[in-house]
Design a protein around this motif. Structure first.
Motif, short mmCIF file in Angstrom:
data_model
loop_
_atom_site.label_atom_id
_atom_site.label_comp_id
_atom_site.label_asym_id
_atom_site.label_seq_id
_atom_site.Cartn_x
_atom_site.Cartn_y
_atom_site.Cartn_z
N ASN A 128 0.82 -1.21 0.00
CA ASN A 128 0.00 0.00 0.00
C ASN A 128 0.86 1.26 0.00
OD1 ASN A 128 -2.44 -1.39 -0.03
ND2 ASN A 128 -2.53 -1.49 2.20
N ILE A 129 1.90 1.27 0.80
CA ILE A 129 2.77 2.45 0.90
C ILE A 129 3.46 2.71 -0.44
CG2 ILE A 129 4.87 3.39 1.97
CD1 ILE A 129 3.98 1.87 4.55
N ILE A 130 4.02 1.66 -1.04
CA ILE A 130 4.73 1.83 -2.31
C ILE A 130 3.77 2.28 -3.41
CG2 ILE A 130 6.00 0.60 -4.13
CD1 ILE A 130 7.27 -1.07 -1.82
N ARG A 131 2.57 1.70 -3.41
CA ARG A 131 1.60 2.03 -4.46
C ARG A 131 1.01 3.43 -4.28
NH1 ARG A 131 -2.38 -1.17 -3.17
NH2 ARG A 131 -1.21 -3.01 -3.75
N ASN A 132 0.72 3.83 -3.05
CA ASN A 132 -0.05 5.05 -2.82
C ASN A 132 0.72 6.23 -2.25
OD1 ASN A 132 -2.38 3.64 -3.64
ND2 ASN A 132 -2.65 2.82 -1.58
N GLU A 133 1.82 6.01 -1.58
CA GLU A 133 2.51 7.08 -0.86
C GLU A 133 3.82 7.53 -1.49
OE1 GLU A 133 1.06 8.52 1.77
OE2 GLU A 133 -0.60 7.11 1.82
N VAL A 134 4.57 6.60 -2.04
CA VAL A 134 5.89 6.92 -2.59
C VAL A 134 5.71 7.60 -3.95
CG1 VAL A 134 8.11 5.99 -3.32
CG2 VAL A 134 6.95 5.02 -1.34
N LYS A 135 6.33 8.75 -4.12
CA LYS A 135 6.16 9.54 -5.34
C LYS A 135 7.43 9.58 -6.20
CE LYS A 135 2.05 10.76 -4.04
NZ LYS A 135 1.04 9.77 -4.25
N ASP A 136 8.38 8.70 -5.95
CA ASP A 136 9.64 8.68 -6.70
C ASP A 136 9.38 8.27 -8.15
OD1 ASP A 136 12.22 8.00 -7.77
OD2 ASP A 136 12.96 7.85 -5.72
N PRO A 137 9.75 9.11 -9.13
CA PRO A 137 9.48 8.78 -10.54
C PRO A 137 10.28 7.59 -11.06
CG PRO A 137 10.80 10.77 -10.40
CD PRO A 137 10.42 10.40 -8.99
N ARG A 138 11.32 7.19 -10.34
CA ARG A 138 12.11 6.04 -10.79
C ARG A 138 11.40 4.72 -10.58
NH1 ARG A 138 17.42 7.42 -7.42
NH2 ARG A 138 15.75 7.92 -5.96
N ILE A 139 10.43 4.70 -9.68
CA ILE A 139 9.74 3.46 -9.36
C ILE A 139 8.72 3.15 -10.46
CG2 ILE A 139 8.24 2.31 -7.70
CD1 ILE A 139 9.64 3.96 -5.52
N ALA A 140 8.82 1.96 -11.02
CA ALA A 140 7.94 1.53 -12.12
C ALA A 140 6.48 1.51 -11.65
CB ALA A 140 8.36 0.14 -12.60
N PRO A 141 5.55 1.72 -12.58
CA PRO A 141 4.13 1.73 -12.21
C PRO A 141 3.62 0.38 -11.71
CG PRO A 141 4.43 2.36 -14.53
CD PRO A 141 5.77 2.04 -13.98
N VAL A 142 4.21 -0.71 -12.18
CA VAL A 142 3.76 -2.04 -11.75
C VAL A 142 4.86 -2.68 -10.91
CG1 VAL A 142 2.87 -4.27 -12.49
CG2 VAL A 142 2.39 -2.23 -13.85
N VAL A 143 4.73 -2.52 -9.60
CA VAL A 143 5.67 -3.08 -8.63
C VAL A 143 4.86 -3.90 -7.63
CG1 VAL A 143 7.33 -2.55 -6.81
CG2 VAL A 143 7.26 -1.14 -8.85
N SER A 144 5.33 -5.10 -7.35
CA SER A 144 4.65 -5.96 -6.38
C SER A 144 5.60 -6.36 -5.27
CB SER A 144 4.15 -7.24 -7.06
OG SER A 144 3.26 -6.94 -8.09
N VAL A 145 5.09 -6.36 -4.06
CA VAL A 145 5.83 -6.92 -2.94
C VAL A 145 5.43 -8.39 -2.87
CG1 VAL A 145 6.23 -6.84 -0.45
CG2 VAL A 145 5.83 -4.72 -1.71
#
Length: 127
Positions: free
Chosen positions: A21-38
């Motif tokens: 939830n945090i990675i999907r909704n809170e982190v705004k870093d543009p380097r992080i790909a749109p589809v990331v799964s833990v």
């Protein structure tokens, strides 16, 4: 607390869900790909460290950029985890790239190809 105790398993699952939830909704870093799964979170029994397995959809550059973005955002992610989960200690996060899903997809494709070749071979023998 034992490594595979019910409590440890429950903590691992809670941390995994919250990190997603945090990675999907809170982190705004543009380097992080749109589809990331833990895919997995493994919290040490003393709650001091957590190995976080990350799956990224994309090419090698997207994977590298995402891992860099997550590592640089780890302090913020850890802070948000502390705010959202009531744990005695908030674990230090160690992100690792999980390529098992891609490996499974590749193996499935290869099996399908072999099955198709086998089917064609049997079909040719019958004619």
């Amino acid at each position: 607390m034992k490594k595979n105790s019910v409590k440890n398993i429950r903590i691992n699952e809670s941390v995994k869900e919250e990190l997603s939830n945090i990675i999907r909704n809170e982190v705004k870093d543009p380097r992080i790909a749109p589809v990331v799964s833990v895919t997995e979170a493994i919290v040490a029994t003393d709650l001091k460290n957590c190995k976080v397995m990350i799956s990224v959809l994309g090419d090698e550059k997207a994977k590298e950029d995402t891992m860099e973005g997550l590592k640089s955002s780890s302090g913020f992610i850890r802070h948000m985890l502390a705010v959202n989960l009531n744990l005695r200690n908030t674990p230090e996060l160690h992100f690792k790239l999980d390529e098992s899903i891609e490996y499974g997809v590749e193996m499935s494709k290869r099996i399908d190809e072999v099955m198709e070749q086998d089917r064609r071979g049997k079909h040719a023998e019958e004619n």
